[in-house]
Design an enzyme around this catalytic site. Structure first.
Site, PDB file in Angstrom:
ATOM      1  N   HIS A  11      19.722  11.064 -35.315  1.00 49.19           N
ATOM      2  CA  HIS A  11      19.583  10.278 -34.092  1.00 49.19           C
ATOM      3  C   HIS A  11      19.311   8.820 -34.479  1.00 49.19           C
ATOM      4  O   HIS A  11      18.620   8.545 -35.455  1.00 49.19           O
ATOM      5  CB  HIS A  11      18.435  10.852 -33.259  1.00 49.19           C
ATOM      6  CG  HIS A  11      18.079   9.999 -32.100  1.00 49.19           C
ATOM      7  ND1 HIS A  11      19.019   9.565 -31.194  1.00 49.19           N
ATOM      8  CD2 HIS A  11      16.888   9.464 -31.699  1.00 49.19           C
ATOM      9  CE1 HIS A  11      18.425   8.826 -30.283  1.00 49.19           C
ATOM     10  NE2 HIS A  11      17.138   8.740 -30.572  1.00 49.19           N
ATOM     11  N   ASN A  54      19.766   2.375 -29.674  1.00 52.75           N
ATOM     12  CA  ASN A  54      19.503   3.794 -29.409  1.00 52.75           C
ATOM     13  C   ASN A  54      20.218   4.187 -28.118  1.00 52.75           C
ATOM     14  O   ASN A  54      19.839   3.745 -27.039  1.00 52.75           O
ATOM     15  CB  ASN A  54      17.986   3.994 -29.288  1.00 52.75           C
ATOM     16  CG  ASN A  54      17.585   5.434 -29.051  1.00 52.75           C
ATOM     17  OD1 ASN A  54      18.437   6.282 -28.768  1.00 52.75           O
ATOM     18  ND2 ASN A  54      16.301   5.715 -29.141  1.00 52.75           N
ATOM     19  N   CYS A 110      16.497  12.206 -26.280  1.00 52.87           N
ATOM     20  CA  CYS A 110      17.223  11.929 -27.531  1.00 52.87           C
ATOM     21  C   CYS A 110      17.706  13.209 -28.223  1.00 52.87           C
ATOM     22  O   CYS A 110      18.595  13.159 -29.071  1.00 52.87           O
ATOM     23  CB  CYS A 110      16.348  11.122 -28.477  1.00 52.87           C
ATOM     24  SG  CYS A 110      15.897   9.537 -27.769  1.00 52.87           S
TER      25      CYS A 110
HETATM   26  O1  UT7 Z   1      14.177   8.166 -29.721  1.00 54.24           O
HETATM   27  C1  UT7 Z   1      12.828   7.880 -29.663  1.00 54.24           C
HETATM   28  C2  UT7 Z   1      12.753   6.497 -29.123  1.00 54.24           C
HETATM   29  N1  UT7 Z   1      11.727   5.653 -29.602  1.00 54.24           N
HETATM   30  C3  UT7 Z   1      11.429   5.434 -30.893  1.00 54.24           C
HETATM   31  O2  UT7 Z   1      11.895   6.024 -31.822  1.00 54.24           O
HETATM   32  C4  UT7 Z   1      10.447   4.333 -31.126  1.00 54.24           C
HETATM   33  C5  UT7 Z   1       9.557   4.571 -32.298  1.00 54.24           C
HETATM   34  N2  UT7 Z   1       8.717   3.406 -32.544  1.00 54.24           N
HETATM   35  C6  UT7 Z   1       9.220   2.282 -33.046  1.00 54.24           C
HETATM   36  O3  UT7 Z   1      10.403   2.194 -33.347  1.00 54.24           O
HETATM   37  C7  UT7 Z   1       8.269   1.145 -33.321  1.00 54.24           C
HETATM   38  O4  UT7 Z   1       6.963   1.543 -32.978  1.00 54.24           O
HETATM   39  C8  UT7 Z   1       8.644  -0.165 -32.545  1.00 54.24           C
HETATM   40  C9  UT7 Z   1       9.906  -0.766 -33.112  1.00 54.24           C
HETATM   41  C10 UT7 Z   1       8.806   0.107 -31.066  1.00 54.24           C
HETATM   42  C11 UT7 Z   1       7.514  -1.183 -32.716  1.00 54.24           C
HETATM   43  O5  UT7 Z   1       7.316  -1.446 -34.090  1.00 54.24           O
HETATM   44  P1  UT7 Z   1       5.835  -1.472 -34.691  1.00 54.24           P
HETATM   45  O6  UT7 Z   1       5.961  -1.865 -36.098  1.00 54.24           O
HETATM   46  O7  UT7 Z   1       5.200  -0.158 -34.380  1.00 54.24           O
HETATM   47  O8  UT7 Z   1       5.190  -2.651 -33.882  1.00 54.24           O
HETATM   48  P2  UT7 Z   1       3.883  -2.634 -32.976  1.00 54.24           P
HETATM   49  O9  UT7 Z   1       4.098  -1.819 -31.750  1.00 54.24           O
HETATM   50  O10 UT7 Z   1       2.710  -2.325 -33.854  1.00 54.24           O
HETATM   51  O11 UT7 Z   1       3.785  -4.127 -32.570  1.00 54.24           O
HETATM   52  C12 UT7 Z   1       3.517  -5.137 -33.509  1.00 54.24           C
HETATM   53  C13 UT7 Z   1       3.501  -6.455 -32.779  1.00 54.24           C
HETATM   54  C14 UT7 Z   1       2.626  -6.417 -31.536  1.00 54.24           C
HETATM   55  O12 UT7 Z   1       2.000  -7.683 -31.433  1.00 54.24           O
HETATM   56  P3  UT7 Z   1       0.457  -7.875 -31.892  1.00 54.24           P
HETATM   57  O13 UT7 Z   1      -0.310  -6.918 -31.031  1.00 54.24           O
HETATM   58  O14 UT7 Z   1       0.452  -7.502 -33.350  1.00 54.24           O
HETATM   59  O15 UT7 Z   1       0.218  -9.302 -31.610  1.00 54.24           O
HETATM   60  C15 UT7 Z   1       3.611  -6.275 -30.417  1.00 54.24           C
HETATM   61  O16 UT7 Z   1       3.159  -6.832 -29.203  1.00 54.24           O
HETATM   62  O17 UT7 Z   1       4.825  -6.768 -32.319  1.00 54.24           O
HETATM   63  C16 UT7 Z   1       4.782  -7.065 -30.940  1.00 54.24           C
HETATM   64  N3  UT7 Z   1       6.057  -6.690 -30.341  1.00 54.24           N
HETATM   65  C17 UT7 Z   1       7.135  -7.485 -30.391  1.00 54.24           C
HETATM   66  N4  UT7 Z   1       7.308  -8.716 -30.916  1.00 54.24           N
HETATM   67  C18 UT7 Z   1       8.536  -9.244 -30.816  1.00 54.24           C
HETATM   68  C19 UT7 Z   1       6.387  -5.529 -29.706  1.00 54.24           C
HETATM   69  N5  UT7 Z   1       7.676  -5.582 -29.330  1.00 54.24           N
HETATM   70  C20 UT7 Z   1       8.159  -6.781 -29.741  1.00 54.24           C
HETATM   71  C21 UT7 Z   1       9.421  -7.400 -29.659  1.00 54.24           C
HETATM   72  N6  UT7 Z   1       9.560  -8.630 -30.213  1.00 54.24           N
HETATM   73  N7  UT7 Z   1      10.475  -6.808 -29.073  1.00 54.24           N
END
Ligand code: UT7
Length: 331
Positions: A258, A288, A113
């Site tokens: 970004h 992204n 990125c």
């Molecule tokens: O350029 C760098 C590239 N990457 C990034 O910048 C990513 C940085 N991180 C993020 O943007 C966030 O961490 C995410 C958007 C990926 C995830 O958001 P979060 O608020 O950190 O969610 P989480 O990982 O804590 O997940 C919460 C829940 C989980 O379920 P449980 O364990 O609470 O039952 C996940 O399994 O959301 C679930 N989950 C989803 N649900 C629906 C994870 N992905 C998805 C999805 N749809 N696509």
């Protein structure tokens, strides 16, 4: 004193729009979850058979046309991507004949990125040193072939989109115009927070039918760690950029961050006291696009007339590696 400045800019995204609802038909997710966590509404996916260098070629032609140049005017090419056409040779070598440049040097940059900012920094240094005049800097990605659209990969798959954008960087003798400053960083201790393992040169052979059948084929991410570090590192780097250049928030017309997650950028803006409208976004429509995200946003802002000659822009990126950096550009 010679500086480098953007002589032309262009972008290209594939026509196929994939909405959050489209993804919800492939995995357990929802438009509400994706929008509320990331700000993303839709992204573009390239069709089967389209390579990263194909998207890049379209963007580069647009940048050359904006610069009023032909491929023969180019002296060097720098290609930033994490989704190269093939592992080797570099994607610059695939792009070059598509554009029809002379036998100019082609450098691939693999800094995810932050790839565009790494490439811009190298191009700027080469121009200021008088080594080359017109350098094409392109960021392009085809993510859609390498995402796991099952529930196991949904945390990563909903974030990324395909696209390309390029600038032609050329010498400018106007003292206060062009690339004024860049800073680059990396912290490889966090290499395993966002990675793809399938190509493992320590394995003999490096890929087997067995490894290809594992999760190694898909990118893996510790989303919370990436999120936390993105907010801290971006805030520190932007703050540092302002302070070493004797600038305040008011001096910056726009921050071109970004486009990974709207919440990351909103938190950084809030932490540093930037009004939210100074942080531009288009991830709602493209997701992204990694190395393409900053020039894609820059091109859109330029084309819609938001950016005017003389505006001071602060570019900032964070991503896998971890890598991060900033650039100050007077348009
Ligand atoms: O350029 C760098 C590239 N990457 C990034 O910048 C990513 C940085 N991180 C993020 O943007 C966030 O961490 C995410 C958007 C990926 C995830 O958001 P979060 O608020 O950190 O969610 P989480 O990982 O804590 O997940 C919460 C829940 C989980 O379920 P449980 O364990 O609470 O039952 C996940 O399994 O959301 C679930 N989950 C989803 N649900 C629906 C994870 N992905 C998805 C999805 N749809 N696509």
């Amino acid at each position: 004193m010679i500086r480098s400045a953007v002589a032309g800019i262009g972008s290209y995204v594939p026509p196929k729009v994939v909405t959050n609802d489209d993804l919800a038909r492939l995995m357990t997710t929802s438009d509400e979850w994706i929008q509320s966590r990331t700000g993303i509404r839709e992204r573009r996916f390239a069709e089967e058979g389209v390579k990263c260098s194909d998207l890049a070629a379209e963007a580069c032609r647009n940048a050359l046309s904006d610069a009023g140049m032909t491929p023969a005017d180019l002296d060097f090419l720098i290609f930033a991507t994490l989704s190269p056409d093939h592992h080797f040779p570099g994607t610059g070598c695939y792009l070059q004949p598509k554009l029809g440049t002379g036998p100019i040097g082609c450098l691939d940059v693999r800094n995810q990125c932050t790839g565009f900012l790494y490439a811009l920094t190298v191009a700027d240094a080469l121009i200021r040193a008088g080594v080359y005049k017109n350098i094409l800097v392109v960021g392009a990605e085809v993510h859609s072939s390498a995402l796991d659209f099952s529930d196991r990969g949904r945390d990563v798959a909903v974030l990324f989109g395909d696209g390309a954008a390029a600038v032609v960087l050329s010498p400018s003798s106007e003292p206060d115009r062009g690339v004024l400053y860049t800073e680059l960083h990396a912290d490889g201790r966090f290499a395993r927070a966002l990675y793809l393992d399938i190509w493992d040169i320590s394995k003999k052979p490096y890929v087997t039918p067995e490894t290809a059948a594992t999760q190694d084929i898909w990118p893996q991410m510790d989303g919370k760690t990436v999120f936390k570090h993105a907010v801290s590192r971006l805030s520190e780097a932007i703050q540092h950029t302002l302070s070493v250049n004797g600038l305040s928030v008011d001096d910056i017309k726009y921050v071109i961050p970004h486009q990974a997650n709207m919440r990351i950028n909103q938190m950084v803006a809030q932490k540093l006291g930037f009004p939210e409208e100074k942080f531009l976004h288009n991830m709602q429509r493209y997701g992204n696009t990694t190395a393409a995200s900053i020039p894609l946003l820059l091109d859109e802002a330029y084309r819609t007339g938001m950016i005017q000659r003389g505006d001071l822009l602060l570019l900032a990126a964070f991503g896998s590696g971890f890598t991060w950096g900033t650039a100050l550009v007077r348009w």
